[in-house]
Design a protein around this motif. Structure first.
Motif, PDB file in Angstrom:
ATOM      1  N   LYS A  46      -3.513  14.763  -2.066  1.00 60.36           N
ATOM      2  CA  LYS A  46      -3.492  13.327  -2.354  1.00 60.36           C
ATOM      3  C   LYS A  46      -3.263  12.535  -1.071  1.00 60.36           C
ATOM      4  CE  LYS A  46      -2.750   9.324  -4.296  1.00 60.36           C
ATOM      5  NZ  LYS A  46      -3.828   8.430  -3.985  1.00 60.36           N
ATOM      6  N   LEU A  47      -2.386  13.022  -0.220  1.00 62.52           N
ATOM      7  CA  LEU A  47      -2.095  12.344   1.034  1.00 62.52           C
ATOM      8  C   LEU A  47      -3.125  12.645   2.124  1.00 62.52           C
ATOM      9  CD1 LEU A  47       1.773  12.851   1.146  1.00 62.52           C
ATOM     10  CD2 LEU A  47       0.524  10.769   0.541  1.00 62.52           C
ATOM     11  N   THR A  90       0.836  -1.205   0.000  1.00 64.16           N
ATOM     12  CA  THR A  90       0.000   0.000   0.000  1.00 64.16           C
ATOM     13  C   THR A  90       0.872   1.258   0.000  1.00 64.16           C
ATOM     14  OG1 THR A  90      -1.787  -1.152   1.140  1.00 64.16           O
ATOM     15  CG2 THR A  90      -1.800   1.259   1.254  1.00 64.16           C
ATOM     16  N   GLU A 136       2.114   6.422  -6.978  1.00 62.63           N
ATOM     17  CA  GLU A 136       1.115   7.357  -7.506  1.00 62.63           C
ATOM     18  C   GLU A 136       1.632   8.793  -7.451  1.00 62.63           C
ATOM     19  OE1 GLU A 136      -2.684   6.808  -5.566  1.00 62.63           O
ATOM     20  OE2 GLU A 136      -2.787   4.705  -6.207  1.00 62.63           O
ATOM     21  N   LYS A 146       2.441   1.623  -3.363  1.00 61.19           N
ATOM     22  CA  LYS A 146       1.440   2.086  -4.340  1.00 61.19           C
ATOM     23  C   LYS A 146       1.215   3.594  -4.203  1.00 61.19           C
ATOM     24  CE  LYS A 146      -3.308   1.456  -5.823  1.00 61.19           C
ATOM     25  NZ  LYS A 146      -4.522   1.822  -5.180  1.00 61.19           N
ATOM     26  N   GLU A 147       1.081   4.080  -2.979  1.00 60.39           N
ATOM     27  CA  GLU A 147       0.874   5.516  -2.741  1.00 60.39           C
ATOM     28  C   GLU A 147       2.069   6.334  -3.244  1.00 60.39           C
ATOM     29  OE1 GLU A 147      -1.674   7.390  -1.205  1.00 60.39           O
ATOM     30  OE2 GLU A 147      -2.934   5.606  -1.197  1.00 60.39           O
TER      31      GLU A 147
END
Length: 169
Positions: A68-69, A14, A21, A17-18
């Motif tokens: 986004k975060l 995860t 991105e 993936k973050e």
């Protein structure tokens, strides 16, 4: 381990993936080049670096990455560059949102921040002639500058990471 003290811990996949991105977003962003990432899961360090064409690109990217975060109101930083005076400036303004969010944490979670630090490094093509932040350390090559400080000082508004850096002409 899927949680610590009641907080869900994201898996390595995860987190990867973050970060991927964010890197993908940066690579598509106007004026941003040479995007690189480093992830050290053993020491819990994530580093994303990039070059930029214009300082205004950083302001846009910074705000979009924070969205986004899902980090709201915790960072109030902006960047500017004055070519006539060869001055790069990072302006940082403390917001009370940081301490309000911190105060919502359980005591045992707050303890994690006791030894946590924030590090910012800027590299330049020209030599650095001066800096106005006493926390800043100029490298031996005079082409990089670093601020390293405790997170609690930023959360509580006791540390200012604003900096005006003058470069050689």
């Amino acid at each position: 381990m899927d949680s610590i003290q009641g907080y869900k811990v994201p898996s390595k996949q995860t987190i990867q993936k973050e970060i991927d991105e964010i890197v993908s977003y940066l690579k598509k962003s106007d004026g941003i080049t040479n995007v690189q990432k480093k992830i050290d899961f053993d020491n819990f360090i994530v580093s994303i670096s990039f070059a930029f064409k214009d300082v205004a690109n950083i302001n846009t990217v910074n705000q979009n990455v924070l969205k986004k975060l899902k980090i709201k109101g915790l960072s109030n930083a902006s960047y500017a560059y004055e070519s006539k005076t060869q001055t790069f400036q990072r302006s940082y303004q403390y917001t009370k949102a940081a301490v309000l969010e911190y105060n919502k944490l359980k005591p045992e979670v707050k303890n994690v921040f006791k030894d946590a630090s924030y590090t910012s490094i800027y590299r330049f093509e020209q030599l650095i002639t001066s800096s106005n932040n006493p926390l800043a350390k100029i490298s031996k090559s005079k082409k990089a500058i670093m601020i390293n400080t405790g997170i609690l000082g930023l959360i509580n508004g006791k540390t200012d990471i604003s900096n005006r850096i003058t470069l050689s002409k």
